[in-house]
Design a protein around this motif. Structure first.
Motif, PDB file in Angstrom:
ATOM      1  N   PHE A 126      -5.254  -6.805   4.338  1.00 31.46           N
ATOM      2  CA  PHE A 126      -3.882  -6.454   4.707  1.00 31.46           C
ATOM      3  C   PHE A 126      -3.519  -5.067   4.157  1.00 31.46           C
ATOM      4  O   PHE A 126      -2.950  -4.229   4.860  1.00 31.46           O
ATOM      5  CB  PHE A 126      -2.920  -7.523   4.161  1.00 31.46           C
ATOM      6  N   VAL A 127      -3.912  -4.824   2.892  1.00 33.05           N
ATOM      7  CA  VAL A 127      -3.613  -3.527   2.257  1.00 33.05           C
ATOM      8  C   VAL A 127      -4.300  -2.391   3.033  1.00 33.05           C
ATOM      9  O   VAL A 127      -3.702  -1.332   3.282  1.00 33.05           O
ATOM     10  CB  VAL A 127      -4.068  -3.550   0.771  1.00 33.05           C
ATOM     11  N   LEU A 128      -5.545  -2.641   3.458  1.00 34.89           N
ATOM     12  CA  LEU A 128      -6.274  -1.600   4.200  1.00 34.89           C
ATOM     13  C   LEU A 128      -5.627  -1.336   5.558  1.00 34.89           C
ATOM     14  O   LEU A 128      -5.463  -0.189   5.982  1.00 34.89           O
ATOM     15  CB  LEU A 128      -7.742  -2.019   4.401  1.00 34.89           C
ATOM     16  N   ARG A 129      -5.226  -2.413   6.192  1.00 32.32           N
ATOM     17  CA  ARG A 129      -4.596  -2.300   7.517  1.00 32.32           C
ATOM     18  C   ARG A 129      -3.290  -1.479   7.404  1.00 32.32           C
ATOM     19  O   ARG A 129      -3.031  -0.591   8.200  1.00 32.32           O
ATOM     20  CB  ARG A 129      -4.305  -3.726   8.022  1.00 32.32           C
ATOM     21  N   ARG A 130      -2.532  -1.784   6.335  1.00 26.75           N
ATOM     22  CA  ARG A 130      -1.265  -1.086   6.134  1.00 26.75           C
ATOM     23  C   ARG A 130      -1.531   0.414   5.889  1.00 26.75           C
ATOM     24  O   ARG A 130      -0.827   1.270   6.407  1.00 26.75           O
ATOM     25  CB  ARG A 130      -0.551  -1.694   4.927  1.00 26.75           C
ATOM     26  N   ALA A 131      -2.588   0.706   5.110  1.00 25.84           N
ATOM     27  CA  ALA A 131      -2.925   2.111   4.842  1.00 25.84           C
ATOM     28  C   ALA A 131      -3.308   2.816   6.141  1.00 25.84           C
ATOM     29  O   ALA A 131      -2.944   3.962   6.373  1.00 25.84           O
ATOM     30  CB  ALA A 131      -4.080   2.181   3.849  1.00 25.84           C
ATOM     31  N   GLU A 132      -4.034   2.084   7.003  1.00 29.45           N
ATOM     32  CA  GLU A 132      -4.453   2.696   8.274  1.00 29.45           C
ATOM     33  C   GLU A 132      -3.247   2.986   9.167  1.00 29.45           C
ATOM     34  O   GLU A 132      -3.181   4.031   9.817  1.00 29.45           O
ATOM     35  CB  GLU A 132      -5.448   1.783   8.996  1.00 29.45           C
TER      36      GLU A 132
END
Ligand SMILES: Nc1ncnc2c1ncn2[C@@H]1O[C@H](COP(=O)(O)OP(=O)(O)OP(=O)(O)O)[C@@H](O)[C@H]1O
Ligand SMILES: [Mg+2]
Length: 472
Positions: A126-132
């Motif tokens: 989720f954190v990676l998706r948000r960063a993307e």
């Protein structure tokens, strides 16, 4: 638009992640989550920050996930170095200790996010998706800004206000004629910029644009500068010198601060304008010149005529076409565009990565009266960028008189210094930069003399000038 960027990401292929952790098991667990079919990332591992920084500089990653507590160097040190090296990947810090202060510190330095161990795979993804998503929005933003800039700029003049857009049209229409143009406006409104736009938008663009400041120059010097002289014309004339009228042949002569021109010279100027020829001092011959005159003044020339300080005949000869540039406070819609424009300029010159100003700063900018107009705005942004160590300029980075909405008179002599900020490091940087500017000003750009005044070595001065973006 959003889809356009998502598609671009997909074309590039699998997204890549660098995982830095000194514990083999943690690295492997993280890599396992990230390379799973569901996540689909490519993962590279590093066992310490030295190895990690080396990899991050040599290869390109979308994200870097780094542990905090590591030997010989911790994750925050890595974060600082990566930011200084201009590494653009999103950096996500992780820690086994739920330390909120530490997380805030990491975000302040430039971390994109912070996660606590033990890792939950759903949370990590989720954190990676948000960063993307944030990256996509930032890219989209930069793209839109570039598009807007292109739409609202003309020969380096940035504006969307109807008043200045109208000036763009006037420039387009008059550029190719030889008509004399008089540009008026308060100090710092962009008179010289408009003069240059007229020249570079005209068929004269390949010939020189020659500026001369008619104020603050002794009368005889101004005369010899404008008209030139032959050898022996006066005691110091050891060799002949071409005048600026001749230098500007086929091009444009920009008479800045024309209102300051001494009366005697006004007579000579009028004659040149009428006859299109000049006679250098001490010469018997006249030289034909084809020069377009653009003049600028912050004074009201009609009033100067009434006071007997400006010749009426020259006024009518010059005042054929007048461009009046409004004060910045009368066209506030230009402020956000100008802010972006100057941030981009000083990001380049100061090698910074400032993204914008906070909403509070923009509010202050829109309220402030800007007695020094666009130049004052440019200086305020430049100073704030030297002063600030975050990616967004905040109110504390502004000079106090802008923060309080008072005009420049109330500013302390070193107006860049913020008396309410106690950081010795920041304040000395501002002071040092201002002293260098003053020393260079006093020595007319002579760096050796300036270094003596500053009591530092020449190489130290050159290094500092580079650091403070004062070159060129
Ligand atoms: N519309 C604009 N877009 C971008 N930059 C601008 C604009 N107007 C002014 N500037 C910048 O502001 C600074 C001052 O502009 P300029 O020297 O043309 O003003 P001026 O009216 O000639 O000032 P002065 O009367 O003090 O000589 C310059 O750095 C210029 O590039
Ligand atoms: Mg000027």
């Amino acid at each position: 638009m959003l889809r356009k960027f998502c598609d671009q990401e997909n074309i590039v292929g699998k997204r890549r992640i660098l995982v830095i952790d000194d514990e083999y098991d943690v690295r492997n667990t993280v890599a396992g989550i990230l390379t799973s079919k569901k996540a689909g990332y490519d993962v590279v591992q590093a066992a310490n920050t030295i190895e990690g920084l080396d990899l991050a500089q040599k290869q390109s990653f979308d994200h870097i996930i780094s542990d905090i507590y590591m030997q010989p160097e911790d994750g925050l040190q890595f974060l600082k170095k990566a930011k200084d090296a201009g590494i653009s990947a999103n950096i996500i810090m992780m820690s086994g200790q739920a330390d909120i202060d530490m997380a805030l510190e990491a975000i302040k330095i430039g971390a994109c996010d912070f996660i606590f161990k033990p890792l939950v795979s759903e949370h990590l993804l989720f954190v990676l998706r948000r960063a993307e998503e944030k990256t996509i929005i930032l890219k989209e933003n930069a793209f839109l800004k570039a598009e807007i800039r292109e739409k609202y700029s003309f020969h380096n003049i940035v504006a969307k206000s109807p008043q200045i857009r109208h000036i763009f049209e006037v420039i387009q229409r008059v550029s190719d004629y030889k008509t004399t143009v008089l540009i008026t406006g308060e100090s710092g409104t962009g008179k010289e910029l408009v003069a240059k736009a007229i020249h570079f938008n005209s068929i004269r663009a390949k010939a020189p644009f020659v500026p001369i400041n008619c104020g603050g120059v002794p009368e005889n010097l101004l005369e010899s500068e404008l008209f030139g002289y032959v050898k022996g014309a006066f005691t110091d004339a050891v060799k002949a010198k071409k005048g600026l009228f001749e230098e500007a042949h086929k091009g444009t002569l920009f008479l800045d601060e024309l209102g300051e021109m001494p009366l005697a010279l006004q007579v000579r100027l009028l004659r040149v304008l009428q006859e299109e020829e000049i006679r250098p001092l001490g010469d018997t011959r006249c030289i034909q010149v084809d020069v377009r005159i653009v003049a600028a003044t912050a004074k009201d020339l009609a009033q100067e005529v009434n006071k007997g300080k400006f010749r009426e005949d020259l006024f009518y000869r010059i005042n054929v076409l007048t461009i009046v540039i409004p004060a910045l406070r009368d066209r506030k819609e230009d402020i956000p565009l100008l802010v972006d424009h100057f941030i981009e300029r000083y990001n380049f010159r100061l090698n910074k990565k400032v993204e914008g100003v906070s909403p509070e700063v923009m509010h202050l900018f829109l309220e402030y009266k800007w007695p020094g107009n666009v130049r004052e705005l440019e200086n305020a942004i430049e100073r704030a960028m030297v002063y600030s160590d975050t990616s967004i300029i905040r109110t504390r980075d502004l000079p106090p008189h802008i923060r309080t909405g008072l005009e420049d008179e109330s500013a302390p002599p070193t107006s860049g210094l913020d008396m309410s900020d106690f950081s010795i490091k920041k304040s000395s940087k501002i002071l040092e930069r201002e002293l260098i500017i003053k020393a260079l000003d006093k020595t007319k750009g002579n760096k050796t003399k300036a270094s003596h005044l500053l009591e530092i070595s020449l190489p130290a001065l050159l290094y500092k000038m580079k650091d403070y973006g004062l070159e060129g």
